[in-house]
Scaffold this motif. Sequence first.
Motif, PDB file in Angstrom:
ATOM      1  N   ALA A 196       0.591  -6.171  -8.362  1.00 25.64           N
ATOM      2  CA  ALA A 196      -0.670  -5.697  -8.942  1.00 25.64           C
ATOM      3  C   ALA A 196      -1.872  -6.116  -8.102  1.00 25.64           C
ATOM      4  CB  ALA A 196      -0.809  -6.234 -10.369  1.00 25.64           C
ATOM      5  N   ALA A 197      -1.789  -7.266  -7.452  1.00 31.32           N
ATOM      6  CA  ALA A 197      -2.915  -7.719  -6.630  1.00 31.32           C
ATOM      7  C   ALA A 197      -3.132  -6.792  -5.436  1.00 31.32           C
ATOM      8  CB  ALA A 197      -2.667  -9.142  -6.152  1.00 31.32           C
ATOM      9  N   GLN A 198      -2.037  -6.329  -4.820  1.00 31.01           N
ATOM     10  CA  GLN A 198      -2.177  -5.404  -3.698  1.00 31.01           C
ATOM     11  C   GLN A 198      -2.699  -4.043  -4.154  1.00 31.01           C
ATOM     12  OE1 GLN A 198       1.295  -5.096  -1.261  1.00 31.01           O
ATOM     13  NE2 GLN A 198       1.412  -7.296  -0.833  1.00 31.01           N
ATOM     14  N   VAL A 199      -2.287  -3.596  -5.331  1.00 33.46           N
ATOM     15  CA  VAL A 199      -2.799  -2.325  -5.853  1.00 33.46           C
ATOM     16  C   VAL A 199      -4.305  -2.408  -6.084  1.00 33.46           C
ATOM     17  CG1 VAL A 199      -2.693  -0.734  -7.795  1.00 33.46           C
ATOM     18  CG2 VAL A 199      -0.586  -1.698  -6.868  1.00 33.46           C
ATOM     19  N   ALA A 200      -4.752  -3.495  -6.670  1.00 27.10           N
ATOM     20  CA  ALA A 200      -6.193  -3.650  -6.920  1.00 27.10           C
ATOM     21  C   ALA A 200      -6.974  -3.737  -5.617  1.00 27.10           C
ATOM     22  CB  ALA A 200      -6.436  -4.893  -7.775  1.00 27.10           C
ATOM     23  N   LEU A 201      -6.429  -4.439  -4.632  1.00 27.44           N
ATOM     24  CA  LEU A 201      -7.123  -4.554  -3.347  1.00 27.44           C
ATOM     25  C   LEU A 201      -7.182  -3.212  -2.631  1.00 27.44           C
ATOM     26  CD1 LEU A 201      -8.443  -6.280  -1.172  1.00 27.44           C
ATOM     27  CD2 LEU A 201      -6.157  -6.852  -0.314  1.00 27.44           C
ATOM     28  N   ALA A 202      -6.091  -2.439  -2.680  1.00 26.52           N
ATOM     29  CA  ALA A 202      -6.079  -1.124  -2.036  1.00 26.52           C
ATOM     30  C   ALA A 202      -7.086  -0.186  -2.694  1.00 26.52           C
ATOM     31  CB  ALA A 202      -4.679  -0.534  -2.093  1.00 26.52           C
ATOM     32  N   LYS A 203      -7.171  -0.210  -4.000  1.00 26.47           N
ATOM     33  CA  LYS A 203      -8.144   0.642  -4.687  1.00 26.47           C
ATOM     34  C   LYS A 203      -9.574   0.244  -4.336  1.00 26.47           C
ATOM     35  CE  LYS A 203      -5.321   1.855  -8.711  1.00 26.47           C
ATOM     36  NZ  LYS A 203      -5.207   1.783 -10.197  1.00 26.47           N
ATOM     37  N   GLN A 204      -9.816  -1.056  -4.212  1.00 21.47           N
ATOM     38  CA  GLN A 204     -11.168  -1.510  -3.875  1.00 21.47           C
ATOM     39  C   GLN A 204     -11.554  -1.088  -2.466  1.00 21.47           C
ATOM     40  OE1 GLN A 204     -13.323  -2.998  -5.984  1.00 21.47           O
ATOM     41  NE2 GLN A 204     -14.842  -2.787  -4.337  1.00 21.47           N
ATOM     42  N   LEU A 205     -10.608  -1.202  -1.525  1.00 28.74           N
ATOM     43  CA  LEU A 205     -10.905  -0.786  -0.150  1.00 28.74           C
ATOM     44  C   LEU A 205     -11.131   0.719  -0.072  1.00 28.74           C
ATOM     45  CD1 LEU A 205      -8.362  -2.934   1.901  1.00 28.74           C
ATOM     46  CD2 LEU A 205     -10.854  -3.190   1.819  1.00 28.74           C
ATOM     47  N   ALA A 206     -10.321   1.497  -0.776  1.00 29.58           N
ATOM     48  CA  ALA A 206     -10.505   2.954  -0.767  1.00 29.58           C
ATOM     49  C   ALA A 206     -11.848   3.351  -1.369  1.00 29.58           C
ATOM     50  CB  ALA A 206      -9.352   3.609  -1.530  1.00 29.58           C
ATOM     51  N   ALA A 207     -12.248   2.696  -2.428  1.00 28.93           N
ATOM     52  CA  ALA A 207     -13.550   3.023  -3.038  1.00 28.93           C
ATOM     53  C   ALA A 207     -14.703   2.663  -2.114  1.00 28.93           C
ATOM     54  CB  ALA A 207     -13.685   2.284  -4.372  1.00 28.93           C
ATOM     55  N   ASP A 208     -14.610   1.538  -1.428  1.00 25.50           N
ATOM     56  CA  ASP A 208     -15.676   1.145  -0.499  1.00 25.50           C
ATOM     57  C   ASP A 208     -15.753   2.091   0.690  1.00 25.50           C
ATOM     58  OD1 ASP A 208     -16.207  -0.975  -2.159  1.00 25.50           O
ATOM     59  OD2 ASP A 208     -14.994  -2.409  -1.011  1.00 25.50           O
ATOM     60  N   TYR A 236      -3.092   5.939  -7.788  1.00 26.04           N
ATOM     61  CA  TYR A 236      -3.915   5.989  -8.991  1.00 26.04           C
ATOM     62  C   TYR A 236      -3.186   6.622 -10.170  1.00 26.04           C
ATOM     63  CZ  TYR A 236      -7.740   4.874  -5.824  1.00 26.04           C
ATOM     64  OH  TYR A 236      -8.550   4.261  -4.896  1.00 26.04           O
ATOM     65  N   ASP A 237      -2.070   7.258  -9.924  1.00 25.43           N
ATOM     66  CA  ASP A 237      -1.324   7.922 -10.989  1.00 25.43           C
ATOM     67  C   ASP A 237      -0.017   7.215 -11.350  1.00 25.43           C
ATOM     68  OD1 ASP A 237      -3.198  10.047 -11.156  1.00 25.43           O
ATOM     69  OD2 ASP A 237      -2.309  10.942  -9.357  1.00 25.43           O
ATOM     70  N   GLY A 238       0.192   6.015 -10.855  1.00 25.35           N
ATOM     71  CA  GLY A 238       1.431   5.299 -11.151  1.00 25.35           C
ATOM     72  C   GLY A 238       2.645   5.859 -10.454  1.00 25.35           C
ATOM     73  N   LEU A 239       2.457   6.545  -9.329  1.00 27.59           N
ATOM     74  CA  LEU A 239       3.570   7.154  -8.596  1.00 27.59           C
ATOM     75  C   LEU A 239       3.747   6.569  -7.208  1.00 27.59           C
ATOM     76  CD1 LEU A 239       2.946  10.910  -9.529  1.00 27.59           C
ATOM     77  CD2 LEU A 239       4.573   9.321 -10.555  1.00 27.59           C
ATOM     78  N   GLN A 240       3.068   5.480  -6.926  1.00 29.62           N
ATOM     79  CA  GLN A 240       3.157   4.874  -5.604  1.00 29.62           C
ATOM     80  C   GLN A 240       4.514   4.208  -5.429  1.00 29.62           C
ATOM     81  OE1 GLN A 240       0.840   5.126  -3.349  1.00 29.62           O
ATOM     82  NE2 GLN A 240       1.073   3.492  -1.850  1.00 29.62           N
ATOM     83  N   ALA A 241       5.215   4.543  -4.331  1.00 30.63           N
ATOM     84  CA  ALA A 241       6.521   3.958  -4.011  1.00 30.63           C
ATOM     85  C   ALA A 241       6.377   3.132  -2.745  1.00 30.63           C
ATOM     86  CB  ALA A 241       7.578   5.045  -3.827  1.00 30.63           C
ATOM     87  N   GLY A 242       6.241   1.829  -2.904  1.00 28.69           N
ATOM     88  CA  GLY A 242       6.032   0.982  -1.734  1.00 28.69           C
ATOM     89  C   GLY A 242       4.628   1.179  -1.188  1.00 28.69           C
ATOM     90  N   ALA A 243       4.471   0.879   0.090  1.00 28.87           N
ATOM     91  CA  ALA A 243       3.157   0.985   0.721  1.00 28.87           C
ATOM     92  C   ALA A 243       3.078   2.166   1.673  1.00 28.87           C
ATOM     93  CB  ALA A 243       2.841  -0.302   1.475  1.00 28.87           C
ATOM     94  N   ALA A 244       3.985   3.141   1.544  1.00 28.20           N
ATOM     95  CA  ALA A 244       4.039   4.244   2.497  1.00 28.20           C
ATOM     96  C   ALA A 244       3.182   5.426   2.090  1.00 28.20           C
ATOM     97  CB  ALA A 244       5.481   4.714   2.679  1.00 28.20           C
ATOM     98  N   ASP A 245       2.782   5.533   0.840  1.00 28.36           N
ATOM     99  CA  ASP A 245       1.997   6.682   0.397  1.00 28.36           C
ATOM    100  C   ASP A 245       0.544   6.560   0.858  1.00 28.36           C
ATOM    101  OD1 ASP A 245       3.978   8.143  -0.889  1.00 28.36           O
ATOM    102  OD2 ASP A 245       3.829   6.875  -2.664  1.00 28.36           O
ATOM    103  N   HIS A 246      -0.053   7.710   1.079  1.00 29.10           N
ATOM    104  CA  HIS A 246      -1.453   7.759   1.503  1.00 29.10           C
ATOM    105  C   HIS A 246      -2.370   7.786   0.283  1.00 29.10           C
ATOM    106  CE1 HIS A 246       0.433   8.374   5.211  1.00 29.10           C
ATOM    107  NE2 HIS A 246       0.326   9.689   5.331  1.00 29.10           N
ATOM    108  N   VAL A 247      -3.524   7.204   0.465  1.00 23.90           N
ATOM    109  CA  VAL A 247      -4.596   7.362  -0.511  1.00 23.90           C
ATOM    110  C   VAL A 247      -5.377   8.623  -0.135  1.00 23.90           C
ATOM    111  CG1 VAL A 247      -6.735   6.392  -1.418  1.00 23.90           C
ATOM    112  CG2 VAL A 247      -4.751   4.924  -1.034  1.00 23.90           C
TER     113      VAL A 247
END
Length: 507
Positions: A196-208, A236-247
């Motif tokens: 969950a920490a990596q998900v929150a950090l990725a969302k914050q970086l994408a928003a910035d 953002y939709d709960g479909l992320q599989a690992g860190a390979a998907d693009h934002v």
Amino acid sequence: MSSLPLHVLGASLHFSGPGCPPREPGPHRPTRGCCAARSAPAAGSRRTMAEFSQKRGKQRDEVLGGTVDFLLANARLVLGVGGAAVLGIATLAVKRLIDRATSPRDEDDAKGDSTCLEESWKELSLLKATPRQQPRTPPAALSQPLSLPGPSPASPEGPTDTGPQMSPPPSSPAPLCLTFQEKLLAFEQDHVTIPAAQVALAKQLAADIALQLQAYLRNKFPELPFGALVPSGPLYDGLQAGAADHVRLLIPLALEGGLWDLVPGLDTVARDPRCWAVRRTQLEFRPRGSSPWDRFLVGGYLSPRVPLELLRKALASSVNWPAIGGLLGCLIRPSVASEEPLLEVQHECLELTVVVLLAVTGAAAEDPVLLAWPLEGLAGSLWLQDWYPAEAARLRALDARDAGARRRLLRLLCGVCRSHPALARLDRCHLSQVVLRLGEAEADWAEAALGQRFLQALEALVHSLERASLPCHFNPGVNLFGGLRAEEIDALGFALYRGLRAPERLL
């Protein structure tokens, strides 16, 4: 008796004392007084002694040979055939050593020592080569039940052991055998689930990054009305599989109402059901130039190639990404090898890929979402319809209806295909269509049925590859396998067929 010669009398005498060996009758031996004895050389006496030793050796060999035969006959009964063979080889080697030590050496023996020694090593080497056969129980004894001896009538009843009873040693635990369901859940925990920490950090970086890029577009192209940049995608939709998907970072084009019309791709010259055309209307009342987007018109249609190339050049050369990355605490670099605009983000805790997409969205909710995508041929002037928002919304609605695991199944399929080299050609677009069909056809979507649904999804993919057809769930006229070559379809089908026979190998 007195008339007989002395040498004849001496030859007939037989000495049988305890210190003298028995003498066998032999040829006439002359005495010291005989002329023949005096004229014979000294070598005759040595030859006589050699014959005597040879006779004694023959008697000893006969006794030793009988003993060896007796031992071997009994060893065959006790040790079996293999044990008797080993004992016989060792006994023969020892016998030869004794014979060499006791027999007189001559020139022939000296020449044959090396040969005999080599043969002895070959024979002794059979001690390792000869297999040890275990005694086998006769088949008749195996079919008979074991009979335990009854108590002796002389022995008293009850326990007779006075010492402490020895408890049997504890048996080692049986090896853990996981079911396919358990292996699938373990794979999800290790390779699919993101902290969950990596998900929150990725969302914050994408928003910035979205805020910085939107500020740049307003300063660089103030005449073009871009909409608000909103990050979206599987993360953002709960479909992320690992860190390979693009934002996904969509840059919507704010088109004026009443000036633009959406035309299906089948109604155009390209005849492509995947795409749509954006046509300029009301030219008699509002001619060209009255809209800021008229600069991208090609033959009366809004071309996706021109704004896409403009965006690519701006991201590669105009945006000061080192300054933005230093402000956000990360390193941002545009990818020049990809056809679509990509931003590679490296943070000390994660790596993120942001795809920047120009989009045309309608005013109504049922209007399609169109993307400026690099297409070939006549479809290059059309906008590609984006099915991802409809797929994600449909899966979310189905899971909310029965608390199912359809989105979990999609994440598992994406993780397995990305980790398998032969299945990497299957992307989320292909897999989501299979999950949607299963999601609406099957009733049981609890976690306990996840393994069964996984195998059903593989079977559905194999059947679709056999027909080289995977219709889109929302538009059956679109074949999602239409872009695959025959060699790619064969490779995918073979890999999935092997995966169905041994699904654990895919994990």
